[in-house]
Design a protein around this motif. Structure first.
Motif, PDB file in Angstrom:
ATOM      1  N   LYS A  28       0.831  -1.208   0.000  1.00 55.40           N
ATOM      2  CA  LYS A  28       0.000   0.000   0.000  1.00 55.40           C
ATOM      3  C   LYS A  28       0.865   1.258   0.000  1.00 55.40           C
ATOM      4  O   LYS A  28       0.485   2.278  -0.604  1.00 55.40           O
ATOM      5  CB  LYS A  28      -0.923  -0.007   1.220  1.00 55.40           C
ATOM      6  N   GLY A  29       2.014   1.207   0.669  1.00 59.53           N
ATOM      7  CA  GLY A  29       2.908   2.352   0.656  1.00 59.53           C
ATOM      8  C   GLY A  29       3.398   2.670  -0.752  1.00 59.53           C
ATOM      9  O   GLY A  29       3.454   3.839  -1.158  1.00 59.53           O
ATOM     10  N   PHE A  30       3.752   1.633  -1.502  1.00 59.02           N
ATOM     11  CA  PHE A  30       4.160   1.839  -2.893  1.00 59.02           C
ATOM     12  C   PHE A  30       3.012   2.417  -3.716  1.00 59.02           C
ATOM     13  O   PHE A  30       3.212   3.333  -4.531  1.00 59.02           O
ATOM     14  CB  PHE A  30       4.628   0.516  -3.508  1.00 59.02           C
ATOM     15  N   VAL A  31       1.802   1.898  -3.525  1.00 62.08           N
ATOM     16  CA  VAL A  31       0.644   2.369  -4.290  1.00 62.08           C
ATOM     17  C   VAL A  31       0.299   3.806  -3.914  1.00 62.08           C
ATOM     18  O   VAL A  31       0.110   4.671  -4.787  1.00 62.08           O
ATOM     19  CB  VAL A  31      -0.566   1.441  -4.054  1.00 62.08           C
ATOM     20  N   TYR A  32       0.235   4.101  -2.625  1.00 68.85           N
ATOM     21  CA  TYR A  32      -0.161   5.433  -2.173  1.00 68.85           C
ATOM     22  C   TYR A  32       0.856   6.510  -2.549  1.00 68.85           C
ATOM     23  O   TYR A  32       0.511   7.691  -2.581  1.00 68.85           O
ATOM     24  CB  TYR A  32      -0.355   5.441  -0.656  1.00 68.85           C
ATOM     25  N   SER A  33       2.097   6.102  -2.800  1.00 64.97           N
ATOM     26  CA  SER A  33       3.105   7.098  -3.174  1.00 64.97           C
ATOM     27  C   SER A  33       2.806   7.733  -4.535  1.00 64.97           C
ATOM     28  O   SER A  33       3.397   8.760  -4.866  1.00 64.97           O
ATOM     29  CB  SER A  33       4.494   6.454  -3.193  1.00 64.97           C
ATOM     30  N   PHE A  34       1.890   7.143  -5.300  1.00 61.94           N
ATOM     31  CA  PHE A  34       1.505   7.693  -6.599  1.00 61.94           C
ATOM     32  C   PHE A  34       0.131   8.373  -6.555  1.00 61.94           C
ATOM     33  O   PHE A  34      -0.426   8.701  -7.596  1.00 61.94           O
ATOM     34  CB  PHE A  34       1.479   6.590  -7.666  1.00 61.94           C
ATOM     35  N   TYR A  35      -0.402   8.580  -5.334  1.00 61.17           N
ATOM     36  CA  TYR A  35      -1.730   9.158  -5.189  1.00 61.17           C
ATOM     37  C   TYR A  35      -1.698  10.339  -4.229  1.00 61.17           C
ATOM     38  O   TYR A  35      -0.851  10.413  -3.332  1.00 61.17           O
ATOM     39  CB  TYR A  35      -2.725   8.118  -4.648  1.00 61.17           C
TER      40      TYR A  35
END
Length: 287
Positions: A28-35
């Motif tokens: 989720k940290g990787f995903v949220y870094s683009f949001y």
């Protein structure tokens, strides 16, 4: 599968906890870094904008420098103290058990008590400044408000508290060295320093390398004492990288940039973990 069914079944809760509380947050940290994270209007994709903000933030580069400085101070001040104590205690012929317990006692002090205690130590009218002004006639040192002393003061406090656990690990390694080697060296006329140099240090070389990498990884994530004692001050002198992530997430509620900073830290720490794994593999078993 039939043979190991019950063993795997007992391991299942640990696997579930491991996945839920470690790998799910990492992904989720990787995903949220683009949001851009917004709990009211919903998340919106921003691409690499969070990384651009993180890399162009002056506080981020200040935090990187402070973290490297903090790691260096922990290495210079804190890394060698447990080794010296372990070797010194191993040379004792009497009261070794009492000294072991006394050396480990600071490690069991709760952090709330620890911070209050050292705030009093570092106070302008505290015992340390009392010694400085009374014995040496100097002006009191502003340990907590001077940018030159603030980080050093935190490292001294943490080294005093945490050296006991590392000391016990080193002591166990030193005491596992065959005593015949030392007796043979004494017969040949080797003094204490020569025994340490040619027997003790080479025998614990693998452990030294392993704990060095672990300390670098641990200190790179340091933020607790910096937050509790000084909140990153004075003038951002104790603002570490991990503390900056906390401030972005919980003070500014900018979770996207905080996630981007966390991903960058994850990559760097992953490289350090690979180095640790390779060193451990080369050494085989660590004595």
């Amino acid at each position: 599968m039939r043979k190991h069914f019950w063993g795997l079944l007992f391991l299942l809760p640990a696997f579930i906890i491991f996945i839920l509380f470690l790998w799910v947050p990492i992904v989720k940290g990787f995903v949220y870094s683009f949001y851009h994270i917004d709990f009211v209007k919903g998340n919106s994709f921003v691409g690499f904008d969070n990384y651009k903000v993180a890399l162009h933030d002056e506080d981020a580069w200040t935090a990187v420098k402070n973290t490297v400085y903090y790691m260096f101070l922990c290495l210079v001040i804190g890394f060698w103290i447990p080794i010296v104590f372990a070797i010194a205690i191993s040379e004792l012929r009497r009261f070794q058990g009492i000294v072991r317990v006394a050396a480990y006692l600071p490690n069991i002090i709760p952090v709330v008590v620890l911070y209050g205690l050292w705030r009093w130590f570092y106070d302008p009218v505290g015992p340390i400044n009392g010694v400085i002004t009374g014995w040496f006639g100097s002006e009191p040192v502003a340990f907590m408000t001077d940018t030159n002393w603030s980080m050093i003061s935190l490292v001294i406090m943490e080294s005093w508290q945490q050296f006991g656990s590392a000391m016990l690990i080193y002591l166990a390694a030193v005491l596992s060295i065959p005593r015949d080697w030392y007796e043979a060296a004494e017969i040949d006329g080797a003094g204490v320093w020569n025994r340490i140099r040619h027997i003790t240090l080479p025998s614990i070389k693998g452990l030294l390398g392993l704990l060095l990498i672990l300390q670098l990884i641990g200190t790179s994530q340091g933020y607790q004492s910096q937050l509790a004692m000084l909140d990153g001050g004075p003038n951002n002198a104790t603002l570490t990288y991990a503390l900056l992530i906390v401030k972005y997430a919980f003070n500014q509620q900018n979770y996207g940039v905080a996630a981007a900073l966390g991903v960058l830290m994850f990559i760097v720490l992953g490289l350090l973990a690979i180095v640790q794994y390779r060193l451990q593999g080369k050494e085989g078993d660590v004595r």
